[in-house]
Design an enzyme around this catalytic site. Structure first.
Site, PDB file in Angstrom:
ATOM      1  N   GLY A 110       0.771  -1.223   0.000  1.00  0.00           N
ATOM      2  CA  GLY A 110       0.000   0.000   0.000  1.00  0.00           C
ATOM      3  C   GLY A 110       0.802   1.271   0.000  1.00  0.00           C
ATOM      4  CB  CYS A 111       4.264   2.001   0.527  1.00  0.00           C
ATOM      5  SG  CYS A 111       5.333   3.416   0.801  1.00  0.00           S
ATOM      6  N   GLY A 112       3.050   4.376  -1.454  1.00  0.00           N
ATOM      7  CA  GLY A 112       3.251   5.095  -2.696  1.00  0.00           C
ATOM      8  C   GLY A 112       4.546   5.871  -2.773  1.00  0.00           C
TER       9      GLY A 112
END
Length: 273
Positions: A115-117
């Site tokens: 979920g990391c951008g």
């Protein structure tokens, strides 16, 4: 149709369901969304390891390359191939020669979190910022937004099966959904969708985006990278998402339900009957 990667997108595992109070236990099988590492490679140089659902990876190659700022358009990608790798998959992206040379001068190591951008960014100045402004002259009725939201539930095939993935959809101005992509990572789902739109030659002024996930600033930046005028999110946005949407001239409509939607920026694009 099996995914192009040849890897299943869901896997059934044995489970035992128990109640908090007294009651009979229930054994059965539960489908789970497959999550696996995909190493994105440009030329022969690894760039990022992303945890993804192994479907629509060619679309992901195009969308990820655009939203990462590696390419400016689909024409700068000559193709993408999915290969088996040790413990996962390799997604080898073939850039046009000039673009590849420019890319190799820029390095980003992106660790594999679902979920990391902004993983791998080591300086605040390197946080992604799209340089496009939202498409002009786009208006959509609230009825079109309502139709898209009503249709989206039935189009989330993997989500309905596993209850464990996010979806991103593209709807035309009438609210008819033309494309849906799903992934365990919300950023990945949007990248896959944007990649599919790029490959199809879809113009950003011809419709709007709908996402089922939390609307953080990265989702706004990805939408802006495509040039979208309207982003509809099921969940609430963050403060930075609203700030970035205003900067890009993007209409951000969030907390979208079947009866109401909250307009945060550029509300004039959504017309009320």
């Amino acid at each position: 149709m099996p995914p192009s990667s040849g890897v299943a997108t869901s896997q059934s595992v044995p489970t035992r369901v128990v109640a908090y109070g007294r009651g009979a236990e229930r054994e059965g099988m539960r489908p789970l969304a497959v999550e696996m590492p995909v190493n994105v490679v440009y030329g022969d140089v690894p760039y990022a390891v992303m945890m993804t659902t192994p479907a629509d990876l060619e679309d992901f190659a195009y969308g990820f390359s655009l939203t990462e700022g590696i390419v400016a358009g689909a024409e700068e990608i000559r193709g993408a191939a999915v290969e088996a790798g040790e413990g996962g998959l390799r997604l080898v992206v073939d850039l046009a020669p000039g673009r590849l040379r420019e890319h190799l001068a820029r390095k980003r190591v992106l660790s594999g979190r679902t979920g990391c951008g902004v993983c791998g960014i080591d300086d605040l100045k390197d946080i992604p910022k799209a340089d496009r402004h939202a498409a002009e002259g786009v208006t959509v009725s609230l009825g079109a937004v309502e139709r898209a939201l009503q249709a989206l539930d039935d189009l989330q095939v993997l989500g309905r099966e596993t209850r464990a993935v996010h979806a991103a959809a593209w709807a035309d101005r009438d609210g008819t959904i033309l494309a849906v992509r799903e992934d365990v990572g919300r950023h990945n789902a949007l990248d896959k969708l944007i990649g599919a739109l790029l490959r199809a030659g879809t113009r950003p002024e011809d419709g709007f985006l709908v996402i089922t996930s939390r609307c953080s600033f990265e989702m706004v930046e990805k939408a802006a990278s495509f040039g979208a005028a309207i982003l509809v999110a099921i969940s609430a946005p963050t403060s930075l998402a609203v700030e970035r949407a205003a900067r890009h001239g993007l209409t951000l409509a969030a907390i979208a339900r079947h009866d109401t939607v909250t307009l945060f920026t550029a509300p004039e694009r959504l017309t009320v009957p």
